[in-house]
Write a protein that holds these residues in place. Structure first.
Motif, PDB file in Angstrom:
ATOM      1  N   ILE A   9     -29.367  76.347  29.929  1.00 19.94           N
ATOM      2  CA  ILE A   9     -29.512  76.161  28.484  1.00 19.94           C
ATOM      3  C   ILE A   9     -28.723  77.272  27.787  1.00 19.94           C
ATOM      4  O   ILE A   9     -28.772  78.424  28.210  1.00 19.94           O
ATOM      5  CB  ILE A   9     -31.020  76.191  28.106  1.00 19.94           C
ATOM      6  N   HIS A  24     -45.270  73.262  31.821  1.00 13.37           N
ATOM      7  CA  HIS A  24     -44.652  73.885  30.646  1.00 13.37           C
ATOM      8  C   HIS A  24     -44.008  75.225  30.977  1.00 13.37           C
ATOM      9  O   HIS A  24     -43.782  76.034  30.089  1.00 13.37           O
ATOM     10  CB  HIS A  24     -45.665  73.984  29.510  1.00 13.37           C
ATOM     11  N   THR A  49     -39.973  71.442  19.345  1.00 16.49           N
ATOM     12  CA  THR A  49     -39.639  70.033  19.153  1.00 16.49           C
ATOM     13  C   THR A  49     -38.365  69.652  19.886  1.00 16.49           C
ATOM     14  O   THR A  49     -37.478  70.471  20.085  1.00 16.49           O
ATOM     15  CB  THR A  49     -39.561  69.646  17.664  1.00 16.49           C
ATOM     16  N   CYS A  50     -38.345  68.403  20.277  1.00 13.49           N
ATOM     17  CA  CYS A  50     -37.206  67.887  21.015  1.00 13.49           C
ATOM     18  C   CYS A  50     -36.246  67.251  20.035  1.00 13.49           C
ATOM     19  O   CYS A  50     -36.661  66.618  19.071  1.00 13.49           O
ATOM     20  CB  CYS A  50     -37.666  66.850  22.032  1.00 13.49           C
ATOM     21  N   ASP A 100     -38.401  67.300  30.774  1.00  6.26           N
ATOM     22  CA  ASP A 100     -37.613  68.009  31.778  1.00  6.26           C
ATOM     23  C   ASP A 100     -36.924  66.990  32.660  1.00  6.26           C
ATOM     24  O   ASP A 100     -37.041  65.784  32.445  1.00  6.26           O
ATOM     25  CB  ASP A 100     -38.454  69.011  32.583  1.00  6.26           C
ATOM     26  N   THR A 101     -36.182  67.476  33.619  1.00  3.58           N
ATOM     27  CA  THR A 101     -35.307  66.572  34.378  1.00  3.58           C
ATOM     28  C   THR A 101     -35.609  66.665  35.861  1.00  3.58           C
ATOM     29  O   THR A 101     -34.718  66.715  36.691  1.00  3.58           O
ATOM     30  CB  THR A 101     -33.847  66.965  34.156  1.00  3.58           C
ATOM     31  N   ARG A 109     -41.402  81.153  30.241  1.00  3.43           N
ATOM     32  CA  ARG A 109     -40.411  80.298  29.594  1.00  3.43           C
ATOM     33  C   ARG A 109     -39.941  80.968  28.312  1.00  3.43           C
ATOM     34  O   ARG A 109     -40.565  81.891  27.814  1.00  3.43           O
ATOM     35  CB  ARG A 109     -41.022  78.951  29.245  1.00  3.43           C
ATOM     36  N   ALA A 117     -35.577  76.478  24.928  1.00  7.21           N
ATOM     37  CA  ALA A 117     -36.946  76.606  25.437  1.00  7.21           C
ATOM     38  C   ALA A 117     -37.042  76.558  26.970  1.00  7.21           C
ATOM     39  O   ALA A 117     -37.947  75.938  27.527  1.00  7.21           O
ATOM     40  CB  ALA A 117     -37.818  75.510  24.818  1.00  7.21           C
ATOM     41  N   THR A 118     -36.109  77.222  27.626  1.00  7.50           N
ATOM     42  CA  THR A 118     -36.013  77.180  29.086  1.00  7.50           C
ATOM     43  C   THR A 118     -37.344  77.438  29.791  1.00  7.50           C
ATOM     44  O   THR A 118     -37.931  78.506  29.660  1.00  7.50           O
ATOM     45  CB  THR A 118     -34.986  78.231  29.568  1.00  7.50           C
ATOM     46  N   LYS A 119     -37.792  76.448  30.536  1.00  6.06           N
ATOM     47  CA  LYS A 119     -39.017  76.589  31.327  1.00  6.06           C
ATOM     48  C   LYS A 119     -38.656  77.126  32.706  1.00  6.06           C
ATOM     49  O   LYS A 119     -37.529  76.974  33.150  1.00  6.06           O
ATOM     50  CB  LYS A 119     -39.708  75.227  31.466  1.00  6.06           C
ATOM     51  N   TRP A 120     -39.600  77.744  33.394  1.00 10.06           N
ATOM     52  CA  TRP A 120     -39.398  78.295  34.745  1.00 10.06           C
ATOM     53  C   TRP A 120     -38.133  79.150  34.789  1.00 10.06           C
ATOM     54  O   TRP A 120     -37.338  79.075  35.739  1.00 10.06           O
ATOM     55  CB  TRP A 120     -39.297  77.168  35.780  1.00 10.06           C
ATOM     56  N   TYR A 174     -33.840  71.895  23.713  1.00 13.76           N
ATOM     57  CA  TYR A 174     -32.771  71.845  24.720  1.00 13.76           C
ATOM     58  C   TYR A 174     -31.762  72.979  24.585  1.00 13.76           C
ATOM     59  O   TYR A 174     -30.924  73.154  25.456  1.00 13.76           O
ATOM     60  CB  TYR A 174     -32.062  70.476  24.689  1.00 13.76           C
TER      61      TYR A 174
HETATM   62  N1  MTE Z   1     -36.208  74.055  32.930  1.00 12.07           N
HETATM   63  C1  MTE Z   1     -36.162  73.224  31.880  1.00 12.07           C
HETATM   64  N2  MTE Z   1     -36.481  73.691  30.655  1.00 12.07           N
HETATM   65  C2  MTE Z   1     -36.436  72.872  29.591  1.00 12.07           C
HETATM   66  C3  MTE Z   1     -36.060  71.512  29.722  1.00 12.07           C
HETATM   67  C4  MTE Z   1     -35.734  71.046  31.020  1.00 12.07           C
HETATM   68  O1  MTE Z   1     -35.388  69.872  31.212  1.00 12.07           O
HETATM   69  N3  MTE Z   1     -35.809  71.925  32.070  1.00 12.07           N
HETATM   70  N4  MTE Z   1     -36.035  70.679  28.640  1.00 12.07           N
HETATM   71  C5  MTE Z   1     -35.922  71.303  27.325  1.00 12.07           C
HETATM   72  C6  MTE Z   1     -36.211  70.359  26.258  1.00 12.07           C
HETATM   73  S1  MTE Z   1     -35.044  69.157  25.946  1.00 12.07           S
HETATM   74  C7  MTE Z   1     -37.321  70.486  25.479  1.00 12.07           C
HETATM   75  S2  MTE Z   1     -37.517  69.512  24.108  1.00 12.07           S
HETATM   76  C8  MTE Z   1     -38.379  71.467  25.822  1.00 12.07           C
HETATM   77  C9  MTE Z   1     -39.707  70.767  26.045  1.00 12.07           C
HETATM   78  O2  MTE Z   1     -40.693  71.691  26.405  1.00 12.07           O
HETATM   79  P1  MTE Z   1     -42.083  71.160  26.917  1.00 12.07           P
HETATM   80  O3  MTE Z   1     -41.798  70.238  28.070  1.00 12.07           O
HETATM   81  O4  MTE Z   1     -42.886  72.350  27.306  1.00 12.07           O
HETATM   82  O5  MTE Z   1     -42.700  70.437  25.753  1.00 12.07           O
HETATM   83  O6  MTE Z   1     -38.102  72.198  26.991  1.00 12.07           O
HETATM   84  C10 MTE Z   1     -36.778  72.548  27.178  1.00 12.07           C
HETATM   85  N5  MTE Z   1     -36.758  73.362  28.365  1.00 12.07           N
END
Ligand code: MTE
Ligand code: MO
Length: 416
Positions: free
Chosen positions: A333, A361, A286-287, A241-242, A366, A378-381, A375
């Motif tokens: 995303i 995660h 996977t990334c 993540d960033t 997510r 798999a949007t987290k939060w 990328y």
């Molecule tokens: N909010 C958010 N979601 C994100 C990202 C992110 O930077 N911010 N990175 C993505 C990328 S590049 C990948 S490979 C996956 C990684 O999920 P993980 O950190 O649960 O393994 O989340 C994706 N979801």
């Protein structure tokens, strides 16, 4: 040491501590308000501005230490400037002395600008600037207090140009008070936030799936050195993540907005979501940056709501070909709509390997989409889900040179 040399050293120390107090209390303000700590506002901007190769280098060489190091780097830079400001504050010339306070103010304003322009799904500007504002005010006041202790007011009859005395007692009292304030800010905030965050996550019960996954076949889970396990344990799951600080969303306030090219806009709370049909699936994440045999891949057992169900209820309009999802930190995303509706198990996941999602995660919710790189899927939060067209937006990574669409290509061995 001459009186003036002592004063200079005291000025440097005082400047440092004034900065510490400002950053410490700003950190607490960030925690209480939910706005960004100015150091992180700057850091996230640095991450966003870094060209891909620099990011890749940082991840490769520094691994998970890259983010703490970025914070440390920003703080050290600030500390140096603050110490310099303190030295200016020790000058016998009132003009130069004043520039110490001005410099502290300039640093504070820079933090404020980064906070205002920071990417964040939180549109509330007041919340966004609160921590930076606290930092700015404390920085100016603290620097002013420090500078004053370096120059005892002249007694009547003393010459204008004659250097005023250094009030050691007041200096020590002032810097001690500032140090306590700064350290207290960080201390209180870490107590408060980890406490409330953990409690909220612990309270969230993993729901029972309507459609459970079959038991993991015997023999799939081997424990041979060098062979990764079938299921990647949560603490070992890779992370991309960033951010500098993992968001700890209060699930009670969380809401997912589904809108855009839909017939019916939806706003789902966490309980709205888990009261739907839930599937449980083993899905590999996977990334795109993962090399064959690399670390950026993991397999987990996820429970979640099929995105197709939600899309059906909202009614995606014809002409839409994409979804733009946004996380609470403002990262976007873009995902092909087809991957969410073609029958594969794309889901809004709420559980990972039998636990609520770990904070890192994506807690509380997510996206997980089989067959697509993280990328683009798999949007987290996640907080926002907009049905749209690829031609109408560009997402975070796409802006940084990655392909708009990124299916994982199967059985394509690396050719050299
Ligand atoms: N909010 C958010 N979601 C994100 C990202 C992110 O930077 N911010 N990175 C993505 C990328 S590049 C990948 S490979 C996956 C990684 O999920 P993980 O950190 O649960 O393994 O989340 C994706 N979801
Ligand atoms: Mo990724």
């Amino acid at each position: 040491m001459s009186e003036q040399a002592i004063r200079r050293v005291a000025g440097a120390v005082g400047g440092l501590i004034a900065a510490g107090a400002a950053l410490g209390l700003g950190y607490l303000a960030a925690d209480l308000s939910g706005g960004p700590w100015p150091v992180d506002a700057v850091g996230v901007q640095v991450i966003d501005w870094s060209p891909g190769p620099v990011k890749d280098w940082a991840v490769r060489e520094l691994g998970t230490a890259d983010r703490p190091l970025l914070r440390v780097g920003i703080c050290v830079t600030l500390a140096l400037v603050a110490a310099l400001a303190g030295v200016l504050g020790s000058s016998t010339r009132p003009r130069v002395r004043r520039s110490a306070v001005v410099l502290a103010g300039v640093l504070g304003v820079i933090g404020l600008v980064f906070a205002i322009t920071s990417r964040s799904a939180n549109a509330n500007v007041v919340i966004r600037i609160m921590p930076a504002l606290v930092t700015l005010v404390v920085a100016v006041v603290a620097m002013q207090l420090v500078v004053r202790t370096l120059h005892r007011p002249r007694r009547a009859g003393q010459e204008q140009e004659e250097p005023a005395g250094f009030d050691r007692r007041r200096f020590l009292l002032t810097v001690s008070a500032l140090a306590v304030a700064g350290a207290g800010g960080v201390g209180v905030s870490s107590l408060v936030s980890t406490g409330t965050g953990e409690a909220a996550r612990a309270k969230f019960r993993v729901p029972r799936p309507t459609d459970p996954a079959p038991a993991i076949p015997a023999g799939a889970q081997v424990s041979v050195p060098g062979v990764s396990s079938f299921v990647t344990p949560n603490p070992k799951f890779y992370r991309v993540d960033t951010l500098l600080e993992v968001p700890r969303i209060d699930p009670g306030n969380w809401e997912l907005r589904i809108h855009g090219m839909v017939d019916k806009e939806l706003r789902l709370s966490l309980s709205d979501l888990v009261n739907r049909r839930l599937i449980e699936r083993d899905i590999t994440l996977t990334c795109v940056s993962n090399e064959v045999g690399g670390p950026y891949v993991g397999n987990a057992r996820w429970i979640g709501v099929p995105i197709a169900d939600v899309l059906k209820e909202a009614g995606a309009r014809t002409g839409a070909d994409a979804v733009r999802s946004t996380s609470v930190d403002g990262l976007t995303i873009g995902t092909p709509l087809s991957a969410l509706t073609d029958g594969r198990d794309a889901m809004f996941a709420v559980a990972m390997n039998g636990e609520p999602l770990p904070f890192a995660h994506g807690f509380p919710v997510r996206m997980v989409v089989p067959g697509l790189y993280g990328y683009v899927s798999a949007t987290k939060w996640i907080v926002d889900f907009e049905v749209t067209r690829f031609q109408d937006f560009s997402a975070y990574w796409t802006d940084r040179g990655w392909a708009v669409e990124a299916p994982i290509k199967k059985s394509e061995a690396k050719r050299s």
